[in-house]
Design an enzyme around this catalytic site. Sequence first.
Site, mmCIF file in Angstrom:
data_model
loop_
_atom_site.group_PDB
_atom_site.id
_atom_site.type_symbol
_atom_site.label_atom_id
_atom_site.label_comp_id
_atom_site.label_asym_id
_atom_site.label_seq_id
_atom_site.Cartn_x
_atom_site.Cartn_y
_atom_site.Cartn_z
ATOM 1 N N TYR A 176 5.463 -128.318 -79.062
ATOM 2 C CA TYR A 176 6.343 -127.322 -78.441
ATOM 3 C C TYR A 176 7.514 -126.941 -79.352
ATOM 4 O O TYR A 176 8.548 -126.461 -78.867
ATOM 5 C CB TYR A 176 6.843 -127.827 -77.090
ATOM 6 C CG TYR A 176 5.834 -127.637 -75.972
ATOM 7 C CD1 TYR A 176 5.257 -126.391 -75.719
ATOM 8 C CD2 TYR A 176 5.464 -128.693 -75.146
ATOM 9 C CE1 TYR A 176 4.338 -126.205 -74.701
ATOM 10 C CE2 TYR A 176 4.542 -128.513 -74.112
ATOM 11 C CZ TYR A 176 3.988 -127.261 -73.902
ATOM 12 O OH TYR A 176 3.082 -127.069 -72.881
ATOM 13 N N GLU A 209 -2.434 -125.918 -83.719
ATOM 14 C CA GLU A 209 -2.473 -126.862 -82.597
ATOM 15 C C GLU A 209 -3.748 -127.704 -82.610
ATOM 16 O O GLU A 209 -3.701 -128.900 -82.304
ATOM 17 C CB GLU A 209 -2.353 -126.086 -81.278
ATOM 18 C CG GLU A 209 -0.972 -125.462 -81.103
ATOM 19 C CD GLU A 209 -0.864 -124.556 -79.871
ATOM 20 O OE1 GLU A 209 0.195 -123.941 -79.701
ATOM 21 O OE2 GLU A 209 -1.842 -124.476 -79.098
ATOM 22 N N LYS A 218 -2.507 -130.483 -68.568
ATOM 23 C CA LYS A 218 -1.219 -131.170 -68.618
ATOM 24 C C LYS A 218 -1.208 -132.354 -67.643
ATOM 25 O O LYS A 218 -2.109 -132.490 -66.803
ATOM 26 C CB LYS A 218 -0.110 -130.160 -68.293
ATOM 27 C CG LYS A 218 0.004 -129.031 -69.336
ATOM 28 C CD LYS A 218 1.144 -128.078 -68.980
ATOM 29 C CE LYS A 218 1.261 -126.949 -69.984
ATOM 30 N NZ LYS A 218 2.426 -126.061 -69.664
HETATM 31 P P1 IDP Z 1 2.695 -120.551 -71.629
HETATM 32 O O1 IDP Z 1 2.377 -121.988 -71.283
HETATM 33 O O2 IDP Z 1 2.181 -119.605 -70.604
HETATM 34 O O3 IDP Z 1 2.284 -120.192 -73.040
HETATM 35 P P2 IDP Z 1 5.417 -120.708 -72.693
HETATM 36 O O4 IDP Z 1 6.435 -119.624 -72.609
HETATM 37 O O5 IDP Z 1 4.784 -120.961 -74.024
HETATM 38 O O6 IDP Z 1 4.297 -120.404 -71.570
HETATM 39 O O7 IDP Z 1 6.111 -122.031 -72.178
HETATM 40 C C1 IDP Z 1 5.533 -123.283 -72.444
HETATM 41 C C2 IDP Z 1 5.639 -124.148 -71.225
HETATM 42 O O8 IDP Z 1 7.014 -124.423 -70.962
HETATM 43 C C3 IDP Z 1 5.126 -123.500 -69.924
HETATM 44 O O9 IDP Z 1 3.738 -123.584 -69.770
HETATM 45 C C4 IDP Z 1 5.876 -124.303 -68.878
HETATM 46 O O10 IDP Z 1 5.267 -125.574 -68.677
HETATM 47 C C5 IDP Z 1 7.230 -124.502 -69.551
HETATM 48 N N1 IDP Z 1 8.192 -123.450 -69.198
HETATM 49 C C6 IDP Z 1 8.259 -122.199 -69.704
HETATM 50 N N2 IDP Z 1 9.272 -121.493 -69.167
HETATM 51 C C7 IDP Z 1 9.875 -122.334 -68.306
HETATM 52 C C8 IDP Z 1 11.001 -122.192 -67.431
HETATM 53 O O11 IDP Z 1 11.660 -121.154 -67.352
HETATM 54 N N3 IDP Z 1 11.325 -123.290 -66.677
HETATM 55 C C9 IDP Z 1 10.628 -124.465 -66.758
HETATM 56 N N4 IDP Z 1 9.564 -124.626 -67.565
HETATM 57 C C10 IDP Z 1 9.192 -123.582 -68.327
#
Ligand code: IDP
Length: 138
Positions: free
Chosen positions: A49, A126, A9
């Site tokens: 996303y 993806e 990222k």
């Molecule tokens: P992952 O990246 O571990 O698969 P996901 O739940 O798919 O997690 O969330 C995608 C991305 O969204 C995360 O990697 C993070 O960058 C962001 N994200 C997820 N939950 C939160 C949150 O509660 N606050 C801020 N950013 C979040």
Amino acid sequence: MERTLVLVKPDGVERRLVGEILSRFERRGLRLVGMKLVHPDRALAERHYAVHAGKPFYGELVNFITGGPVVAIALEAEDAVRLVRTMMGALRPSEALPGTIRGDYTTDVQRNLVHGSDSADNAATELALWFRPDELLP
Ligand code: IDP
Ligand code: MG
């Protein structure tokens, strides 16, 4: 054999951690089958996303991921999706174990350095989103 998508990222590129992150996957033995540096536009970020659309962090997430270049990496291994997820570490910083990428380099739930596909189906979707077929090794 299975393929998966990793994104380093914008925070990972900014922090000069691309080599460190790629090196972990290489040393582990995953096969590199595609890689590019790309500054995603909003359309690409929103498609990537889409599953999170409507969640409270979605707007900020799209801003973050479009805020600078990312490195898209296609990796191949047996059980690659789960293997990469294990090496990335958990989303919640307090649960990301030392020895994982997130567990070694970040305490931020959003600026967490790496994306990894979370299922074989999502990996295929993806990879097709980030790479043209001719940009991936056969
Ligand atoms: P992952 O990246 O571990 O698969 P996901 O739940 O798919 O997690 O969330 C995608 C991305 O969204 C995360 O990697 C993070 O960058 C962001 N994200 C997820 N939950 C939160 C949150 O509660 N606050 C801020 N950013 C979040
Ligand atoms: Mg995810």
